[in-house]
Scaffold this active site. Structure first.
Site, PDB file in Angstrom:
ATOM      1  N   ARG A  93       0.591  -1.382   0.163  1.00 59.03           N
ATOM      2  CA  ARG A  93       0.219  -0.259   0.122  1.00 59.03           C
ATOM      3  C   ARG A  93       0.801   1.633  -0.370  1.00 59.03           C
ATOM      4  O   ARG A  93       0.117   2.541   0.297  1.00 59.03           O
ATOM      5  CB  ARG A  93      -1.085   0.052   1.435  1.00 59.03           C
ATOM      6  CG  ARG A  93      -0.101  -0.212   1.879  1.00 59.03           C
ATOM      7  CD  ARG A  93      -0.135   0.610   3.911  1.00 59.03           C
ATOM      8  NE  ARG A  93       0.481  -0.175   4.970  1.00 59.03           N
ATOM      9  CZ  ARG A  93      -0.561   0.289   6.104  1.00 59.03           C
ATOM     10  NH1 ARG A  93      -2.245   1.111   6.065  1.00 59.03           N
ATOM     11  NH2 ARG A  93      -0.516  -0.032   7.363  1.00 59.03           N
ATOM     12  N   LYS A 113       2.887   6.496   1.298  1.00 61.12           N
ATOM     13  CA  LYS A 113       2.120   5.298   1.882  1.00 61.12           C
ATOM     14  C   LYS A 113       0.283   5.539   1.780  1.00 61.12           C
ATOM     15  O   LYS A 113       0.469   7.058   1.615  1.00 61.12           O
ATOM     16  CB  LYS A 113       2.504   5.683   2.974  1.00 61.12           C
ATOM     17  CG  LYS A 113       1.891   4.362   4.160  1.00 61.12           C
ATOM     18  CD  LYS A 113       2.901   4.089   5.257  1.00 61.12           C
ATOM     19  CE  LYS A 113       2.251   3.195   5.980  1.00 61.12           C
ATOM     20  NZ  LYS A 113       3.548   3.071   7.262  1.00 61.12           N
ATOM     21  N   ASP A 125      -6.002  -3.379   1.204  1.00 67.68           N
ATOM     22  CA  ASP A 125      -6.632  -2.678   0.327  1.00 67.68           C
ATOM     23  C   ASP A 125      -6.147  -1.469  -0.468  1.00 67.68           C
ATOM     24  O   ASP A 125      -6.342  -0.640  -1.271  1.00 67.68           O
ATOM     25  CB  ASP A 125      -8.050  -1.789   0.620  1.00 67.68           C
ATOM     26  CG  ASP A 125      -8.043  -1.571   1.668  1.00 67.68           C
ATOM     27  OD1 ASP A 125      -6.398  -0.967   2.598  1.00 67.68           O
ATOM     28  OD2 ASP A 125      -9.126  -0.636   2.817  1.00 67.68           O
ATOM     29  N   ARG A 176       6.284   9.582   2.559  1.00 62.53           N
ATOM     30  CA  ARG A 176       7.248   9.352   3.880  1.00 62.53           C
ATOM     31  C   ARG A 176       8.418   9.391   3.291  1.00 62.53           C
ATOM     32  O   ARG A 176       9.365   9.463   1.504  1.00 62.53           O
ATOM     33  CB  ARG A 176       7.061   8.024   4.162  1.00 62.53           C
ATOM     34  CG  ARG A 176       8.582   7.477   4.991  1.00 62.53           C
ATOM     35  CD  ARG A 176       7.868   5.926   5.749  1.00 62.53           C
ATOM     36  NE  ARG A 176       7.736   5.241   4.914  1.00 62.53           N
ATOM     37  CZ  ARG A 176       7.741   4.007   5.078  1.00 62.53           C
ATOM     38  NH1 ARG A 176       7.246   3.629   6.240  1.00 62.53           N
ATOM     39  NH2 ARG A 176       7.464   2.898   4.134  1.00 62.53           N
ATOM     40  N   ARG A 183      14.736  -2.607   3.621  1.00 60.35           N
ATOM     41  CA  ARG A 183      14.819  -3.402   4.838  1.00 60.35           C
ATOM     42  C   ARG A 183      15.692  -4.429   5.372  1.00 60.35           C
ATOM     43  O   ARG A 183      15.698  -4.920   4.008  1.00 60.35           O
ATOM     44  CB  ARG A 183      13.045  -3.658   5.131  1.00 60.35           C
ATOM     45  CG  ARG A 183      12.063  -2.404   4.765  1.00 60.35           C
ATOM     46  CD  ARG A 183      11.034  -3.138   3.859  1.00 60.35           C
ATOM     47  NE  ARG A 183      10.029  -2.250   3.591  1.00 60.35           N
ATOM     48  CZ  ARG A 183       8.399  -1.223   4.688  1.00 60.35           C
ATOM     49  NH1 ARG A 183       8.686  -1.635   5.875  1.00 60.35           N
ATOM     50  NH2 ARG A 183       8.303  -0.082   3.696  1.00 60.35           N
ATOM     51  N   ASP A 252      10.843  -7.122   9.152  1.00 60.81           N
ATOM     52  CA  ASP A 252      10.151  -5.891   7.027  1.00 60.81           C
ATOM     53  C   ASP A 252      10.058  -4.763   8.064  1.00 60.81           C
ATOM     54  O   ASP A 252      10.017  -3.979   6.862  1.00 60.81           O
ATOM     55  CB  ASP A 252       9.021  -6.345   6.502  1.00 60.81           C
ATOM     56  CG  ASP A 252       8.153  -6.789   7.244  1.00 60.81           C
ATOM     57  OD1 ASP A 252       8.071  -7.415   8.880  1.00 60.81           O
ATOM     58  OD2 ASP A 252       7.027  -6.064   7.111  1.00 60.81           O
ATOM     59  N   ASN A 253      10.215  -4.743   9.409  1.00 61.50           N
ATOM     60  CA  ASN A 253      10.279  -3.382   9.102  1.00 61.50           C
ATOM     61  C   ASN A 253      11.395  -2.715  10.001  1.00 61.50           C
ATOM     62  O   ASN A 253      11.232  -1.895  10.966  1.00 61.50           O
ATOM     63  CB  ASN A 253       9.268  -3.351  10.844  1.00 61.50           C
ATOM     64  CG  ASN A 253       7.249  -2.926   9.938  1.00 61.50           C
ATOM     65  OD1 ASN A 253       8.072  -3.206   8.847  1.00 61.50           O
ATOM     66  ND2 ASN A 253       6.844  -3.814  11.456  1.00 61.50           N
ATOM     67  N   ASP A 262       8.791   1.934   9.763  1.00 59.02           N
ATOM     68  CA  ASP A 262       7.188   1.620   9.702  1.00 59.02           C
ATOM     69  C   ASP A 262       6.671   1.568  11.613  1.00 59.02           C
ATOM     70  O   ASP A 262       6.368   0.907  12.241  1.00 59.02           O
ATOM     71  CB  ASP A 262       7.327   0.244   9.213  1.00 59.02           C
ATOM     72  CG  ASP A 262       6.849   0.236   7.834  1.00 59.02           C
ATOM     73  OD1 ASP A 262       6.638   1.240   6.653  1.00 59.02           O
ATOM     74  OD2 ASP A 262       6.466  -1.187   6.814  1.00 59.02           O
TER      75      ASP A 262
HETATM   76  P1  AMP Z   1       3.008  -3.398   8.101  1.00 55.69           P
HETATM   77  O1  AMP Z   1       1.733  -4.275   8.863  1.00 55.69           O
HETATM   78  O2  AMP Z   1       2.307  -2.071   8.058  1.00 55.69           O
HETATM   79  O3  AMP Z   1       4.546  -3.468   8.200  1.00 55.69           O
HETATM   80  O4  AMP Z   1       2.917  -4.344   5.968  1.00 55.69           O
HETATM   81  C1  AMP Z   1       2.469  -5.420   6.640  1.00 55.69           C
HETATM   82  C2  AMP Z   1       2.535  -6.089   5.074  1.00 55.69           C
HETATM   83  O5  AMP Z   1       1.474  -5.325   4.487  1.00 55.69           O
HETATM   84  C3  AMP Z   1       3.216  -5.376   3.907  1.00 55.69           C
HETATM   85  O6  AMP Z   1       3.779  -6.163   3.217  1.00 55.69           O
HETATM   86  C4  AMP Z   1       2.334  -3.521   3.637  1.00 55.69           C
HETATM   87  O7  AMP Z   1       2.929  -3.770   2.760  1.00 55.69           O
HETATM   88  C5  AMP Z   1       0.993  -5.074   3.779  1.00 55.69           C
HETATM   89  N1  AMP Z   1      -0.239  -4.225   4.069  1.00 55.69           N
HETATM   90  C6  AMP Z   1      -0.217  -3.880   5.078  1.00 55.69           C
HETATM   91  N2  AMP Z   1      -1.855  -2.979   5.418  1.00 55.69           N
HETATM   92  C7  AMP Z   1      -1.889  -2.997   3.927  1.00 55.69           C
HETATM   93  C8  AMP Z   1      -3.437  -2.425   3.228  1.00 55.69           C
HETATM   94  N3  AMP Z   1      -4.425  -1.724   4.082  1.00 55.69           N
HETATM   95  N4  AMP Z   1      -4.152  -2.563   1.852  1.00 55.69           N
HETATM   96  C9  AMP Z   1      -2.120  -4.046   1.043  1.00 55.69           C
HETATM   97  N5  AMP Z   1      -1.473  -3.926   2.062  1.00 55.69           N
HETATM   98  C10 AMP Z   1      -1.018  -3.738   2.946  1.00 55.69           C
HETATM   99 MG    MG Z   2       5.816  -2.573   7.372  1.00 60.90          MG
END
Ligand code: AMP
Ligand code: MG
Length: 487
Positions: A93, A113, A125, A176, A183, A252-253, A262
């Protein structure tokens, strides 16, 4: 000063090609309006703060319009989430719009973002809600002002685009800025998919763009890993010294550059509690405040594992072994400064640990303790502060030891001591309840609180007359907010 249309791009990551990212156009959000912009972040791009008032600024940051030299790409990565390997991550996203080169020759990634679907959106989404975008914005700019390495945030744009989380919400975008969006998980992806040529290409890219000084070493990749270990150790030392809980320390963060990266359900400690878990979904407490240190080390070993095709295991082990000593030294040095100590003594670590143990019994506001310790001469400040502690005798003994310690290094006058301490102990800290109040107003369409809070937190060490309410202890309701991972 530069205007928006004069930004210069040099898209080095995009040039690596389709193995590393996919070209994706942003999907604009509807009826965009600017919530808040950071003049300090704009300055990193040499942008005049007045540029944020232009309609074009909002259109660019809402994904409606693109710079002609931008090349929006979704990056592929994977990572360990809560200790389990997830092979399928990536920018789900967010899009890397391109790399701006400022007048000083620095590259800044522009990452939008909340820009809509990408090949990595999985079940999501592609959107970010207003609430979490404001939280990331406020924290990025506040940590930067505190001197804690972090990605930056240029602005937040709100919209009428509906999104569904636990309830109906609206989408927002956050622009951002970071010198790099690499990462740990980028390297894990190419390691676990056995694409070792691509892994090497990525490591070469990282060396060229971000660790050029390692080229001069005999083993440049090993030297780079050593740098990542050290930067991460220093970052975590600052998190621990300032009571910052990240909440989702998945690999990944984790930024290759040792930046806070993140922002999700993060929190600054109010009352000190080493076992605090800020992520409501983290039922096992994996990412509790005190676990951040061993988890960072664990995450670095995961990165080390991914680099085994490029670096000898002994070299990786040696570099990993530098994490704890480096962390310990950086943390202790910062805690000395926070206590107003100017010299180093062997007993200092025990002195700090005794203080934290006394705080752990409850009732002591972590940020305020250090700020107030500098407000008055030490003996007087201790008399005021003692009333918050549960173990009064224990605190008195500790206070006597601090006074003896201060006497041994020789006194300076109170004005000098106060200035020194107040320069490292913030008066204003981004407490969850402050963010929450600003978010609730923003969700009603009133952005004034977000803007005011951002302005206050951008100068966290300065006394700001009229803003005292932002420096108070949180009300009882504000101490127990549950912040979920869903964003
Ligand atoms: P995060 O929890 O933000 O670090 O995201 C973990 C993974 O989920 C990453 O690959 C993000 O790109 C994906 N992700 C988180 N929220 C969404 C969203 N609303 N739509 C699509 N991908 C998401
Ligand atoms: Mg992340």
């Amino acid at each position: 000063m530069t205007t928006l249309d004069q930004l210069e791009f040099d898209n080095r990551f995009a040039r690596l090609g389709d193995t590393f990212s996919t070209a994706v156009a942003p999907q604009p959000i509807e009826q965009p309006r600017l919530v808040v912009a950071s003049p300090a972040a704009m300055a990193l791009l040499d942008l005049d703060p007045a540029e944020s008032a232009r309609a074009e600024f909002v259109a660019l940051c809402a994904g409606q319009q693109l710079w002609s030299s931008a090349e929006p790409r979704a990056m592929v990565y994977s990572g360990h989430q809560f200790g389990m390997y997830n092979p399928q991550l990536g920018d789900g996203r967010g899009l890397l719009l391109g790399e701006v080169v400022n007048a000083a020759g620095e590259h800044w990634d522009l990452h939008l973002k909340g820009a809509g679907y990408t090949p990595y959106s999985r079940m999501g989404d592609g959107r970010a809600v207003l609430r979490s975008s404001i939280r990331e914005f406020l924290a990025s700019e506040h940590l930067a002002a505190l001197g804690i390495p972090t990605t930056r945030a240029l602005c937040v744009v709100a919209s009428d685009t509906p999104v569904w989380r636990e309830r109906a919400e609206t989408a927002a975008t956050l622009l951002r800025l970071s010198p790099s969006h690499l990462r740990f998980g980028h390297f894990e992806f190419f390691y676990y998919t056995r694409q070792h040529d691509a892994l090497r290409q990525l490591a070469e890219h990282a060396l060229d763009c971000h660790f050029a000084e390692c080229r001069a070493q005999e083993q440049p990749f090993a030297a780079m890993f050593g740098q990542v270990v050290e930067r991460t150790a220093e970052l975590i030392a600052l998190w621990q010294a300032y009571g910052f809980c990240h909440g989702v320390m998945n690999t990944d963060n984790m930024s290759l550059l040792g930046l806070t990266f993140d922002y999700g359900p993060y929190a600054f400690l109010d009352d000190f509690d080493a076992r605090h878990v800020c992520n409501h979904s983290d039922s096992g407490g994996r990412y509790s405040f005190e676990n951040q240190v061993p988890i960072a080390h664990w995450n670095l070993s995961a990165l080390g594992q991914a680099l085994t095709p490029l670096v000898a295991v002994d070299e990786l082990r040696e570099a990993l072994g530098r994490f704890l000593p480096r962390y310990q030294a950086a943390w202790l040095q910062r805690m000395r400064l926070r206590l107003g100590l100017r010299t180093a003594e062997d007993g200092d670590e025990a002195l700090v640990q005794r203080l934290l143990a006394l705080m752990q019994m409850g009732g002591v506001d972590y940020p305020l303790f250090f700020r107030r310790l500098g407000d008055a001469p030490a003996a007087e400040a201790l008399r005021v502060l003692r009333t918050d502690f549960v173990d009064l005798a224990g605190f008195d003994a500790w206070g006597a030891d601090l006074l003896a310690r201060l006497a041994r290094e020789g006194s300076d006058d109170q004005a000098a001591r106060c200035a020194r301490m107040h320069a490292v102990n913030p008066r204003y800290v981004l407490r969850n309840y402050l963010a929450q109040q600003a978010i609730e107003a923003a969700e009603r369409g009133d952005y004034s609180l977000v803007r005011e809070l951002h302005a206050v937190l951008a100068r966290p060490f300065a006394e700001q007359p009229g803003m005292e309410r932002y420096a108070e202890r949180p009300p009882e309701w504000g101490k127990h907010l549950e912040i979920s991972c869903s964003s």
